[in-house]
Enzyme design. Structure first.
Site, PDB file in Angstrom:
ATOM      1  N   TYR A 159     -24.175  48.000  23.319  1.00  0.00           N
ATOM      2  CA  TYR A 159     -24.544  46.768  24.000  1.00  0.00           C
ATOM      3  C   TYR A 159     -23.332  46.117  24.657  1.00  0.00           C
ATOM      4  CZ  TYR A 159     -25.896  42.068  25.064  1.00  0.00           C
ATOM      5  OH  TYR A 159     -26.118  40.897  25.743  1.00  0.00           O
ATOM      6  N   GLU A 341     -23.176  29.709  28.314  1.00  0.00           N
ATOM      7  CA  GLU A 341     -22.911  31.076  28.765  1.00  0.00           C
ATOM      8  C   GLU A 341     -22.941  31.121  30.282  1.00  0.00           C
ATOM      9  OE1 GLU A 341     -24.563  35.574  27.798  1.00  0.00           O
ATOM     10  OE2 GLU A 341     -25.902  33.862  27.567  1.00  0.00           O
TER      11      GLU A 341
END
Length: 405
Positions: A159, A341
């Site tokens: 990931y 984010e």
């Protein structure tokens, strides 16, 4: 003022986005983000067939009533498709209200609680050295918080990386079916602490570091990882386990002081209620799009603040710049905001469609003072990038067992 028309626009400037445009009889319009990664057309159909016809003729300034109408009035509540559709409508309505009032949305919410919105960026790579070099580049640009993701040696497609591609915008390519990746918890657990050890040795402790596990561990494995990473002082460890069973986070909490974050797949405050009440997490990551819009996000913020939980909304590239702008308004207002984010300023293709300004200063994004959300769209440019079906990857263990991606 009445809603006259609702457009659902699907385009693919590098990846698929679903955009809602609500037009009124007074010439004011608003935009919202209805993107649900890998299920875009499900949301588009929900909007076109089941939502838009119900809103024509309504006063767009009655935002709370319209939100309740779409949530409670449909009987079938919650779920990512429903809540993403509601979220897009809600964003567009707040955009309209701001333009009608001549005020930015943050002002309508109650004003600013801070000068700027602190963001964290993604430093990915196929080796520790490559990740740290990428992180150094972000530090040189002024960022003060960085998420580190690294491919695990001898494990393809960990990931944060995908088959040699380092740019996060490239993770979802032109594929007829979901790509598959292999996962080994043992290899991961034995490797990731070395990444953060090397990062602290190179950068010291003045930079905030984060990491996303992407729900790959069991609670006791996550507890062990949290303890292993304690010496490296992470701002938070994200999505250590799947959160359907909130008791898992209680178990992790008993074993480590590493702060925990979760919530990017949450769709309502009910998904996070027990985690927040029991103070099993430190940051809630629900996104304005998948969480039903600005209206429920302000309620989630107020509720979280009662339990010392901070807002850290999801901001990966599966959200369009409309959600980014909406997040900036919420984050500028929310007293318990933590961090946002942020994946950068987009590609030329993306920026040919979405028109916005994102000033960056001292690792913080500055919210727009323009009325509404401060973003516009170019419908003509959208026609240059037609929809192409694509998927996120699927994860399997080395023996072939399907796992969490």
């Amino acid at each position: 003022m009445k809603i006259e028309r609702i457009k659902v626009l699907v385009s693919r400037p590098g990846r698929n986005f679903v955009t809602v445009k609500i037009e009124t009889d007074e010439g004011i319009y608003g935009v919202g983000d209805a993107t649900l990664n890998g299920r875009e057309m499900a949301v588009a159909a929900y909007l076109e067939e089941h939502v838009a016809p119900c809103l024509i003729g309504k006063d767009p300034r009655n935002i709370e009533d319209i939100w309740q109408y779409l949530y409670r009035g449909a009987y079938w509540r919650k779920g990512p498709v429903t809540m993403t559709a509601i979220g897009a409508i809600d964003m567009a309505l707040w955009d309209i209200l701001g333009k009608h009032a001549g005020l930015p949305v943050w002002q309508l919410l109650g004003g600013k609680s801070r000068h700027g919105v602190t963001v964290y960026v993604h430093a990915n790579g196929e080796s520790i050295g490559e990740v740290l070099d990428n992180a150094a580049g972000f530090i040189d640009q002024g960022y003060k918080a960085i998420r580190l993701q690294c491919a695990i040696p001898s494990t393809k497609g960990t990931y944060g990386t995908l088959e040699g591609k380092k740019n996060y915008y490239e993770l979802q390519g032109n594929r007829p079916l979901p790509p598959e990746q292999m996962w080994s918890t043992r290899k991961y657990m034995n490797f990731i602490p070395e990444l953060f050890k090397a990062a602290r040795e190179r950068f010291g402790y003045d930079i905030d570091l984060l990491h996303d596990v992407h729900s790959r561990l069991t609670p006791i494995e996550a507890a062990r990882l949290g303890k292993l990473l304690e010496p490296y002082d992470l701002l938070f460890l994200e999505d250590t386990v799947i959160a359907e069973n909130s008791a898992g986070y209680e178990q992790i909490r008993q074993h480590t002081t590493t702060p925990l974050a979760v919530g990017e797949t949450f769709n309502t405050i009910w998904d996070a209620k027990e985690l927040i009440e029991k103070q099993s997490i430190d940051y809630i990551r629900t996104a304005v799009s998948h969480g039903g819009g600005i209206t429920p996000m302000r309620k989630l913020s107020d509720f979280s603040a009662l339990y010392h939980v901070r807002m850290a909304p999801h901001g990966a590239p599966d959200l369009s710049p409309i959600s980014t702008m909406a997040h900036l308004h919420i984050n500028s207002w929310a007293p318990n905001f933590g961090i946002q984010e942020f994946v950068g300023f987009g590609t030329p293709e993306l920026n040919s469609i979405f028109k916005y300004e994102l000033p960056l200063k001292d690792g913080m994004l500055l919210v727009s003072d323009k009325p509404g959300l401060g973003i516009d769209i170019d419908e003509t440019a959208m026609g240059n990038y037609p929809y192409v079906r694509s998927y996120l990857p699927v994860s399997r263990l080395e023996d072939g067992t399907l796992w969490n991606w």
